[in-house]
Design an enzyme around this catalytic site. Structure first.
Site, PDB file in Angstrom:
ATOM      1  CD  GLU A 211      13.016   3.453  -9.320  1.00 49.56           C
ATOM      2  OE1 GLU A 211      12.452   3.507 -10.571  1.00 49.56           O
ATOM      3  OE2 GLU A 211      12.049   2.960  -8.256  1.00 49.56           O
ATOM      4  CD  GLU A 212       9.661   1.863  -6.223  1.00 54.15           C
ATOM      5  OE1 GLU A 212       8.858   2.303  -7.114  1.00 54.15           O
ATOM      6  OE2 GLU A 212      10.322   0.561  -6.629  1.00 54.15           O
ATOM      7  CG  HIS A 321       5.022  -1.070  -7.151  1.00 58.01           C
ATOM      8  ND1 HIS A 321       5.168   0.467  -7.112  1.00 58.01           N
ATOM      9  CD2 HIS A 321       6.290  -1.332  -7.499  1.00 58.01           C
ATOM     10  CE1 HIS A 321       6.171   0.639  -7.635  1.00 58.01           C
ATOM     11  NE2 HIS A 321       6.870  -0.197  -7.882  1.00 58.01           N
TER      12      HIS A 321
END
Length: 353
Positions: A211-212, A321
């Protein structure tokens, strides 16, 4: 609530494209589901009670965390790297990481930073560039890094952080809450649903990879599962430390975040209204959010097939993050509680006549 599972998920090594350790943990903790794993590390969890003749409800979360990849090893043994996912350069130096070798060994290192004693005033005030950073694993030459530690170009790197629960509050601390919190919520929701004899949906969990780096796993899971409705679980960036009470929309301890919009999707209003009505009726704390930036797997899923109504539920998580996160167990519970209420309510007509 299974905090041992949450701890294992948080501590697991799993940057984008290298989610295998997370997959193994999931596989060992879902006896109530039939499980399939594809070539991309996407995990499909189908309740054993599914019949095949009901509308399909997808519970989505992503397995991966932001990390790095080894790009080169210098003569002095320092390791250059590239990011996997979005990082702010100033958040990166002076933290510990694990580098996973080809044999599966985790080698500890520190992202090196020059002490102020050796920095000019110009260096101190200059913008930090991620490309200038290197990792020190405790070696003094390239040969040792490669031949003794077994590190090669292309090896994945992830933060190394030990999970713990704060005994004086309901906060938990760890890494990768974006999105191991979502993975945990999917598993716990499936566990609770597995105890209910008759469900209005066939329920499938899809834990997506990568996803990232572009919601790539969800592009596949949406096609494979072809759901009629979906709930996306996220470890959402908390904003309670940056805005006042009237502006903040992701506050620790204030309940599940219901996301109306971000850069990847505009929510399905009728589904949002339905979820809010359930939360109000069952006194589940929630907070509504409209995000200018960011995105989730909802961006992929809502445009898959013939279009899928998607509800995004977020667990507020501070400092996503980065290496370190905080979250409130009260919000985790609210997220799971609302998901269960949506999954057990009568099937809603969400299209226009």
């Amino acid at each position: 609530m299974n905090l041992k599972l949450l701890k294992a998920l948080s501590e697991a090594f799993g940057p984008s494209g290298f989610e295998e350790d997370v997959v193994k943990i999931v596989k060992n903790n879902v006896p109530f589901c039939d499980i399939e794993i594809d070539a991309m590390n996407n995990v499909y969890l189908s309740l054993k009670s599914n019949t095949g003749n009901k509308p399909k409800l997808l519970l989505d979360a992503h397995l991966d965390e932001v990390g790095f990849m080894v790009q080169s090893v210098a003569k002095n043994g320092l390791i250059s790297f590239v990011p996997l996912g979005g990082w702010v350069p100033t958040n990166v130096p002076a933290h510990t990481v694990h580098i996973k070798t080809e044999t599966g060994e985790l080698v500890q290192g520190i992202i090196a930073s020059k002490p102020p004693h050796f920095m000019s005033e110009k260096e101190k005030s200059a913008p930090l560039e991620l490309e200038s950073l290197q990792i020190d694993i405790g070696a003094s030459d390239r040969e040792t890094v490669i031949n003794v530690f077994g590190i090669q170009v292309g090896d994945p790197i992830a933060p190394h952080v030990i999970f713990n629960e704060n005994s004086k509050s309901d906060f938990v601390f760890g890494k990768a809450f974006d999105n191991r919190m979502g993975c945990f919520a999917v598993i716990e929701t499936l566990r609770l649903l597995s105890t209910i004899e008759e469900l209005p949906y066939d329920v499938i969990g899809a834990l997506a990879s990568q996803e990232e780096v572009g919601t790539r796993g969800a592009h596949v899971t949406g096609q494979v599962t072809a759901p009629d409705m979906a709930i996306v679980f996220e470890g959402s960036p908390a904003d309670d430390l940056y805005y006042d009470a009237q502006t903040a929309q992701c506050v620790l301890g204030s309940g599940v975040q219901i996301r109306h919009m971000d850069a990847s999707y505009v929510s399905h209003r009728r589904l949002i209204n339905f979820a809010k009505s359930l939360a109000d009726a069952h006194e589940i704390p929630y907070q509504s959010a409209v995000r200018r930036k960011g995105g989730t797997n909802a961006g992929r899923l809502h445009t898959s097939g013939k279009a899928v109504p998607v509800l995004v539920l977020g667990v507020p998580s501070r400092y996503v993050h980065t290496h370190y996160n905080y979250a409130s167990l009260k919000d985790v519970k609210a997220t799971i509680d609302l998901a269960v209420k949506v999954a057990t309510a009568p099937v809603q007509k969400l299209s226009i006549d």
